[in-house]
Design an enzyme around this catalytic site. Sequence first.
Site, PDB file in Angstrom:
ATOM      1  NE  ARG A  82      -2.524   0.986   3.592  1.00 25.85           N
ATOM      2  CZ  ARG A  82      -3.220   0.727   4.701  1.00 25.85           C
ATOM      3  NH1 ARG A  82      -4.479   0.321   4.622  1.00 25.85           N
ATOM      4  NH2 ARG A  82      -2.672   0.889   5.892  1.00 25.85           N
ATOM      5  CE  LYS A 184      -2.658   4.701   7.137  1.00 26.15           C
ATOM      6  NZ  LYS A 184      -4.107   4.738   7.376  1.00 26.15           N
ATOM      7  CD  GLU A 220     -11.864   5.940   4.146  1.00 32.23           C
ATOM      8  OE1 GLU A 220     -11.426   5.280   5.103  1.00 32.23           O
ATOM      9  OE2 GLU A 220     -11.199   6.171   3.126  1.00 32.23           O
TER      10      GLU A 220
HETATM   11  C1  LIG Z   1      -5.224   3.960   7.583  1.00 29.65           C
HETATM   12  C2  LIG Z   1      -6.631   4.260   7.200  1.00 29.65           C
HETATM   13  C3  LIG Z   1      -7.672   3.325   7.382  1.00 29.65           C
HETATM   14  C4  LIG Z   1      -7.483   2.013   8.083  1.00 29.65           C
HETATM   15  O1  LIG Z   1      -6.610   1.143   7.449  1.00 29.65           O
HETATM   16  P1  LIG Z   1      -5.957  -0.087   8.218  1.00 29.65           P
HETATM   17  O2  LIG Z   1      -5.001  -0.652   7.234  1.00 29.65           O
HETATM   18  O3  LIG Z   1      -7.046  -1.030   8.539  1.00 29.65           O
HETATM   19  O4  LIG Z   1      -5.322   0.467   9.440  1.00 29.65           O
HETATM   20  C5  LIG Z   1      -8.929   3.664   6.918  1.00 29.65           C
HETATM   21  N1  LIG Z   1      -9.181   4.855   6.332  1.00 29.65           N
HETATM   22  C6  LIG Z   1      -8.204   5.779   6.159  1.00 29.65           C
HETATM   23  C7  LIG Z   1      -8.548   7.056   5.512  1.00 29.65           C
HETATM   24  C8  LIG Z   1      -6.913   5.510   6.577  1.00 29.65           C
HETATM   25  O5  LIG Z   1      -5.957   6.434   6.391  1.00 29.65           O
END
Ligand SMILES: *Cc1c(COP(=O)(O)O)cnc(C)c1O
Length: 341
Positions: A82, A184, A220
């Site tokens: 990722r 991210k 989300e």
């Molecule tokens: C990091 C993140 C998540 C959660 O991801 P995980 O890999 O499960 O920790 C969900 N939404 C956003 C916007 C994120 O930055």
Amino acid sequence: MEKQNIDWANLGFGYVQTDKRFVSNYKDGAWDEGTLTSDANIVLNECAGVLQYAQTIFEGMKAYTTEDGRIVVFRPDLNASRMADSARRLEMPVFPEDRFVEAVVETVAANESFVPPYGSGATLYIRPYMFGSNPVIGVKPASEYQFRIFATPVGPYFKGGVKPLTIRVSDFDRAAPHGTGHIKAGLNYAMSLHAIVSAHAEGYDENMYLDAATRTKVEETGGANFLFVTKDNKVVTPKSDSILPSITRRSLLHVAKEYLGLEVEEREVYLDEVKDFAECGLCGTAAVISPVGKIVDHGKEICLPSGMEKMGPITQKLYETLTGIQMGRIEAPEGWIKVIK
Ligand SMILES: *Cc1c(COP(=O)(O)O)cnc(C)c1O
């Protein structure tokens, strides 16, 4: 190894400086071999790309002590891939995925005394990140980068028991169609700060963001993916190109299907249908799943049948199974658990 003298059960989610962090620099088109350092500070030129144009990405994962005393990390290979996706989208060099996993292992091993003991509820949070480090004033990608990983112990997420969240439908957008919502990047968080501060000021725990184009579909929250359960026990999560692909959510879907024998569906979820679900939860590394009890859409309340006292029954089973896998109480699928020692 002797553990740090820390009150693990009462630790919050804050930065605690640990002994070592990993650093590697990218220059003249190549990453150096990287090293562990005791220096927690970074000295940058005033014009560094990250400071001027926010060229920075990160990851988040945890190390745990399992029931039989091993120290493990959960699926770091997925964080590596990722982060590679995030780097490509922001025109940054990819830190090789196998080296990423090795560096996570090195960082955790070097801070072993900070890995909380089994049963404490606390974990060692691991933060890999990368940023443009050389001076950039005309808008373009930096040519030099730093990749780092630090670790910090964090307390149990559900201190004093689980409390379902109350969230609001946000009037702000988190991510544009074809934007950067699926990576991210620090920039996604900078722009969510106003929305979360105002949500908290109005008494809500989180924002539910809708798709920016039509504002009819659930995306989300600022940092966690949604998972819904239908009244006939089907597990549903929203599908969208602007959602961050949560590793926890992907793992929970696998658990739902392969361990609990539930039907799972990844599809568009309309705000209009949320009132028909039996359970709702937020998935991410921090909490695994936090139950949502109430969603407020401009004064209109959607109260989930699971209520404001506890997790819904399917959410609870998902939570127990995944944390059981992480803590070594339940056999993990091949490749999910990276053993540090
Ligand atoms: C990091 C993140 C998540 C959660 O991801 P995980 O890999 O499960 O920790 C969900 N939404 C956003 C916007 C994120 O930055």
